[in-house]
Write a protein that holds these residues in place. Structure first.
Motif, PDB file in Angstrom:
ATOM      1  N   VAL A 100      -1.133  17.100   6.921  1.00  0.00           N
ATOM      2  CA  VAL A 100      -0.581  16.895   8.483  1.00  0.00           C
ATOM      3  C   VAL A 100       0.063  18.354   8.777  1.00  0.00           C
ATOM      4  O   VAL A 100      -0.458  18.430  10.246  1.00  0.00           O
ATOM      5  CB  VAL A 100       0.468  16.013   8.198  1.00  0.00           C
ATOM      6  N   TYR A 101       0.524  19.116   8.009  1.00  0.00           N
ATOM      7  CA  TYR A 101       1.147  20.359   8.444  1.00  0.00           C
ATOM      8  C   TYR A 101      -0.050  21.338   8.929  1.00  0.00           C
ATOM      9  O   TYR A 101       0.189  21.961   9.848  1.00  0.00           O
ATOM     10  CB  TYR A 101       1.738  21.062   7.407  1.00  0.00           C
ATOM     11  N   ALA A 102      -1.183  21.028   8.572  1.00  0.00           N
ATOM     12  CA  ALA A 102      -2.401  22.147   8.748  1.00  0.00           C
ATOM     13  C   ALA A 102      -3.022  21.837  10.173  1.00  0.00           C
ATOM     14  O   ALA A 102      -3.785  22.425  10.619  1.00  0.00           O
ATOM     15  CB  ALA A 102      -3.597  21.883   7.705  1.00  0.00           C
ATOM     16  N   MET A 103      -2.535  20.358  10.741  1.00  0.00           N
ATOM     17  CA  MET A 103      -2.922  20.323  11.892  1.00  0.00           C
ATOM     18  C   MET A 103      -1.908  20.591  12.834  1.00  0.00           C
ATOM     19  O   MET A 103      -1.844  20.504  14.243  1.00  0.00           O
ATOM     20  CB  MET A 103      -3.210  18.772  12.330  1.00  0.00           C
ATOM     21  N   GLY A 104      -0.513  21.139  12.479  1.00  0.00           N
ATOM     22  CA  GLY A 104       0.663  21.491  13.294  1.00  0.00           C
ATOM     23  C   GLY A 104       1.578  20.309  13.629  1.00  0.00           C
ATOM     24  O   GLY A 104       2.407  20.360  14.302  1.00  0.00           O
ATOM     25  N   GLY A 105       1.068  19.092  12.891  1.00  0.00           N
ATOM     26  CA  GLY A 105       2.081  18.056  12.915  1.00  0.00           C
ATOM     27  C   GLY A 105       3.363  17.959  11.982  1.00  0.00           C
ATOM     28  O   GLY A 105       3.311  18.734  10.959  1.00  0.00           O
ATOM     29  N   PRO A 107       5.190  15.441   9.558  1.00  0.00           N
ATOM     30  CA  PRO A 107       4.971  13.900   8.841  1.00  0.00           C
ATOM     31  C   PRO A 107       6.059  12.910   9.186  1.00  0.00           C
ATOM     32  O   PRO A 107       7.316  13.366   9.376  1.00  0.00           O
ATOM     33  CB  PRO A 107       5.206  14.421   7.455  1.00  0.00           C
ATOM     34  N   ILE A 108       5.515  11.628   9.092  1.00  0.00           N
ATOM     35  CA  ILE A 108       6.575  10.591   9.728  1.00  0.00           C
ATOM     36  C   ILE A 108       6.673   9.528   8.502  1.00  0.00           C
ATOM     37  O   ILE A 108       7.682   9.068   8.166  1.00  0.00           O
ATOM     38  CB  ILE A 108       6.185  10.020  10.875  1.00  0.00           C
ATOM     39  N   PHE A 109       5.713   9.144   7.806  1.00  0.00           N
ATOM     40  CA  PHE A 109       5.524   8.385   6.655  1.00  0.00           C
ATOM     41  C   PHE A 109       4.348   8.510   5.887  1.00  0.00           C
ATOM     42  O   PHE A 109       3.255   9.065   6.379  1.00  0.00           O
ATOM     43  CB  PHE A 109       5.897   7.026   6.913  1.00  0.00           C
ATOM     44  N   ALA A 110       4.328   7.816   4.790  1.00  0.00           N
ATOM     45  CA  ALA A 110       3.373   7.954   3.778  1.00  0.00           C
ATOM     46  C   ALA A 110       2.897   6.589   2.930  1.00  0.00           C
ATOM     47  O   ALA A 110       3.932   5.854   2.888  1.00  0.00           O
ATOM     48  CB  ALA A 110       3.333   9.021   2.668  1.00  0.00           C
ATOM     49  N   LEU A 111       1.572   6.388   2.644  1.00  0.00           N
ATOM     50  CA  LEU A 111       1.256   5.303   1.710  1.00  0.00           C
ATOM     51  C   LEU A 111       0.599   5.983   0.481  1.00  0.00           C
ATOM     52  O   LEU A 111       0.013   6.602   0.521  1.00  0.00           O
ATOM     53  CB  LEU A 111       0.356   4.402   2.650  1.00  0.00           C
ATOM     54  N   GLY A 141      11.194  14.749   4.043  1.00  0.00           N
ATOM     55  CA  GLY A 141      11.673  13.731   5.023  1.00  0.00           C
ATOM     56  C   GLY A 141      11.239  12.632   5.247  1.00  0.00           C
ATOM     57  O   GLY A 141      11.349  12.058   6.613  1.00  0.00           O
ATOM     58  N   ILE A 142      10.168  12.013   4.533  1.00  0.00           N
ATOM     59  CA  ILE A 142       9.654  10.798   4.908  1.00  0.00           C
ATOM     60  C   ILE A 142       9.601   9.684   3.765  1.00  0.00           C
ATOM     61  O   ILE A 142       9.801  10.180   2.693  1.00  0.00           O
ATOM     62  CB  ILE A 142       7.903  11.368   5.232  1.00  0.00           C
ATOM     63  N   ALA A 161      -1.117  10.137   4.445  1.00  0.00           N
ATOM     64  CA  ALA A 161      -0.110  10.858   5.317  1.00  0.00           C
ATOM     65  C   ALA A 161       0.009  10.490   6.615  1.00  0.00           C
ATOM     66  O   ALA A 161      -1.075  11.104   7.413  1.00  0.00           O
ATOM     67  CB  ALA A 161      -0.009  12.235   4.817  1.00  0.00           C
ATOM     68  N   LEU A 162       0.833  10.369   7.423  1.00  0.00           N
ATOM     69  CA  LEU A 162       0.863  10.048   8.875  1.00  0.00           C
ATOM     70  C   LEU A 162       1.646  11.091   9.339  1.00  0.00           C
ATOM     71  O   LEU A 162       2.932  11.195   9.025  1.00  0.00           O
ATOM     72  CB  LEU A 162       0.891   8.757   9.177  1.00  0.00           C
ATOM     73  N   GLY A 163       1.291  11.545  10.542  1.00  0.00           N
ATOM     74  CA  GLY A 163       2.435  12.606  11.347  1.00  0.00           C
ATOM     75  C   GLY A 163       1.917  12.420  12.760  1.00  0.00           C
ATOM     76  O   GLY A 163       1.370  11.865  13.206  1.00  0.00           O
ATOM     77  N   LEU A 164       2.901  12.846  13.720  1.00  0.00           N
ATOM     78  CA  LEU A 164       3.012  13.239  14.942  1.00  0.00           C
ATOM     79  C   LEU A 164       2.845  14.762  15.381  1.00  0.00           C
ATOM     80  O   LEU A 164       3.318  15.608  14.733  1.00  0.00           O
ATOM     81  CB  LEU A 164       4.099  12.757  15.479  1.00  0.00           C
TER      82      LEU A 164
END
Length: 361
Positions: A100-105, A107-111, A141-142, A161-164
């Motif tokens: 997620v960080y590698a896309m510049g995002g 993170p918001i939550f994970a499964l 923080g997720i 992992a999901l992010g915005l």
């Protein structure tokens, strides 16, 4: 022991002994993976909102939700790279969130993705793996908002992992520009250390270095996304610096030069590689892409092994304008990435099909 009984804590084997390959070293070799996936996108639905799919082997999929938000979605899981269950959980979770960080995002939550040999590992051990993952998600923080579990032959743990990210701040691995400088956020050598650990030849200092590197969240990715001078971003994981550098070069249709003397290495790993502590994945990586890399005369075998060394939860590889180098390095330093270094540049060359795209000097 009956088929339904749990093993005693005293009989628990080393986690690394239960897996044929640990961490990102158990990824399918890039050459074979390319063969497997070569027709996977043909005839598939590609909506215009899908900003990033499988076309450039990027770190995550990205789907635009509206003018200011795009969803970053990724998953990563693997078998144990260490024997301590809590540490295994931490490493696997850090590695998964890194995409997620590698896309510049952000993170918001994970499964959670959990596969465990339930007749081999006691519930306490499995619980410690999950607790390690939970600790890293808390640091990011997720929440871990759900997941899936299966009974498997080898222990497997990871995350969805999901992010915005703002669509205009999205950083792909395919947008490097001629003249860009390359910056690597973490030192190489995790695969070498893991090979020594599996053979019970890694001392406590080496283990501490390995753990510090693999559990350091790649949080600079969020701030890098805001810098106009940062053009491309990826993280260096199972295919090593050589493999992920080639992905960046192919995505841009250009070539890279890497100054090997400037590439940061974890202390002691070059000597360990020279003693034969190299993962099988390193050799598979080189067999897949070695012909696409031009090496200087006399390049040592241990350096070649480190160039293809699989990095579990490895560092960010940044392609940025020359005038942004100082700002990028300062950003890494502020967030505790002491090994971050400028290691090369993007060349204004468009190699012919089959010609080397990565030049090591």
């Amino acid at each position: 022991m009956s088929a339904t009984s749990s093993p005693s804590q005293a009989s628990v084997p080393r986690l690394s002994s239960l897996s044929h390959g640990g961490g990102c070293g158990c990824k399918i070799a890039p050459g074979l993976l390319s063969e497997i996936l070569k027709n996977s996108g043909v005839g598939g639905l590609v909506p215009p909102e899908l900003l990033v799919g499988i076309e450039t082997a990027d770190d995550a999929a990205v789907y635009q939700l509206n003018e200011e938000q795009a969803l970053v979605a990724t998953t990563d899981f693997f078998m144990p790279i260490v024997d301590d269950p809590y540490d295994f959980g931490r490493i696997a979770a850090t590695n998964a969130i890194s995409d997620v960080y590698a896309m510049g995002g952000r993170p918001i939550f994970a499964l959670a993705l959990v596969g465990m040999p339930i007749n081999v590992l006691p519930p306490e051990t499995i619980g410690r793996i999950l607790a390690g993952g939970q600790a890293v998600c808390a640091a990011a923080g997720i929440p871990i908002a759900g997941g899936h579990t299966i009974d498997s032959v080898e222990p497997i743990y990871g995350l969805v992992a999901l992010g915005l990210v703002h669509p205009k701040r999205l950083k792909r691995n395919a947008d490097a520009r001629p003249g860009d400088r390359l910056i690597l956020g973490k030192a190489l050598g995790v695969g070498v250390l893991s090979a020594a650990l599996k053979k019970e030849q890694l001392d406590s200092e080496g283990y501490a270095r390995m753990l510090a590197s693999t559990t350091q969240l790649n949080t600079p990715g969020m701030a890098l996304a805001a810098l106009e001078g940062v053009h491309a971003l990826t993280d260096v994981t199972g295919f090593g610096l050589g493999g992920h550098g080639l992905e960046l070069a192919r995505g841009a249709g250009l070539a890279l030069r890497i100054d090997w003397s400037r590439v940061p290495l974890l202390p002691g790993v070059r000597a360990l590689a020279g003693q034969g502590f190299v993962t099988g994945a390193s050799g598979r990586n080189w067999a897949s892409y070695g012909s696409q890399i031009a090496l200087p005369e006399g390049f040592a075998a241990e350096d070649c092994a480190l160039l293809s060394d699989p990095q579990t939860s490895g560092g960010l590889l940044v392609s940025c304008a020359p005038e942004a180098v100082d700002e990028v390095l300062a950003l890494f330093r502020r967030e505790g990435f002491d090994y971050a270094a400028e290691i090369g540049e993007v060349l204004d060359e468009r190699p012919a099909e089959g010609a080397p795209r990565l030049r090591v000097v």
